[in-house]
Design an enzyme around this catalytic site. Structure first.
Site, PDB file in Angstrom:
ATOM      1  N   LEU A 140       0.861  -1.179   0.000  1.00  4.52           N
ATOM      2  CA  LEU A 140       0.000   0.000   0.000  1.00  4.52           C
ATOM      3  C   LEU A 140       0.898   1.230   0.000  1.00  4.52           C
ATOM      4  CD1 LEU A 140      -2.792  -0.856   2.631  1.00  4.52           C
ATOM      5  CD2 LEU A 140      -2.968  -0.941   0.142  1.00  4.52           C
ATOM      6  N   ASP A 141       0.534   2.240  -0.784  1.00  2.00           N
ATOM      7  CA  ASP A 141       1.277   3.489  -0.782  1.00  2.00           C
ATOM      8  C   ASP A 141       1.295   4.063   0.628  1.00  2.00           C
ATOM      9  OD1 ASP A 141       1.553   3.229  -3.506  1.00  2.00           O
ATOM     10  OD2 ASP A 141      -0.163   4.502  -3.955  1.00  2.00           O
ATOM     11  N   ALA A 142       2.263   4.919   0.891  1.00  2.00           N
ATOM     12  CA  ALA A 142       2.389   5.522   2.218  1.00  2.00           C
ATOM     13  C   ALA A 142       1.115   6.258   2.622  1.00  2.00           C
ATOM     14  CB  ALA A 142       3.577   6.466   2.256  1.00  2.00           C
TER      15      ALA A 142
END
Length: 269
Positions: A65-67
């Site tokens: 998951l992206d930050a």
């Protein structure tokens, strides 16, 4: 319980475990899905947050998951499970060497996200934005066309729309790229479900260990496996893979052996 690991929320994880274990984590924003923070800023990694950094077990996230993306993230000590769950072009058949009659087949799983996107989108959208998302969107020469997605409008607001989108792929920043390709943009993104697993009542920053039943039912019938030393492996092509040949007559079948299991990668029809 998952082999000595507690079912309670947000407790320290033991330093090692010898069987398949999956941790369900409600990832908050500004947390990095990586073992190290390459930017060297104040943002923690998911492994820091859960307490997996200083363990004797190799933990891996099942997808990333992206930050700035929140929601459901799975982490496991079973590297083959990561391969199976993140490779939508194949299914993995595992046959236990000690009980050769038992074979497990793992089929691709879908991921459902909730995205707050720019623009006023309706189910009968005349500019066919939803139709394009549902049929497949071209993301450029490198990523190609996405597979059909299940897209539904959850709530239409004044200048934004809350959308549910379900995909079975894991292309880099795929959801954000898809909406950008159809003339919109993602403001907030939250993963709500992975296969048959959802967050339930887990709050942001909390985690728990999945039971064997939850893993089996939620991740395509994946078994709890004894995780031992790696056996001789024949890798099936792919850049960066180390090839080691088996000398037996079954080598041409491109089977691989790890952790006491033989597994075969079979393309979907």
């Amino acid at each position: 319980p998952c082999y000595g690991l507690t079912q309670q929320k947000s407790v320290p994880i033991p330093s090692s475990t010898s069987k398949t274990c999956v941790i369900l984590y409600h990832k908050p924003a500004d947390t990095i899905t990586s073992h190290t923070n390459q930017a060297h800023d104040a943002r923690p990694t998911v492994y820091d947050s859960i307490g997996l950094t200083n363990t004797n077990t190799n933990w891996h996230s099942i997808g990333r998951l992206d930050a700035d993306t929140t929601g459901l993230l799975l982490l496991t000590n079973d590297a083959l499970l990561v391969h199976a769950a993140t490779n939508p072009s194949s299914k993995v058949t595992l046959t236990n060497c000690t009980t050769a009659s038992t074979t497990y087949t793992f089929n691709k799983v879908s991921k459902r996200y909730e995205a707050l996107v720019m623009g006023h989108i309706l189910e009968d959208d005349k500019d066919d934005m939803l139709k394009r998302l549902r049929e497949g969107v071209y993301l450029g020469e490198k990523l190609g066309v996405t597979q059909p997605a299940i897209v539904n409008v959850m709530e239409t607001r004044k200048t934004t729309t809350l959308v549910s989108i379900e995909i079975s792929e894991g292309k880099n920043r795929q959801i954000r790229r898809m909406f950008h390709a159809v003339g919109s943009g993602v403001i907030k993104l939250h993963r709500a479900q992975f296969g048959g697993i959802s967050l339930g009542d887990l709050k942001e920053g909390e985690w728990r260990v999945l039971s064997a039943e939850e893993i089996w039912n939620g991740l395509g019938g994946w078994p709890i496996r004894e995780l031992g030393k790696k056996k001789n492996v024949e890798e099936n092509g792919g850049s960066g893979h180390r090839r080691r040949r088996n000398n037996n007559s079954n080598a041409r079948l491109s089977s691989r052996t790890r952790d006491g299991l033989v597994f075969t990668v079979v393309p979907h029809q």
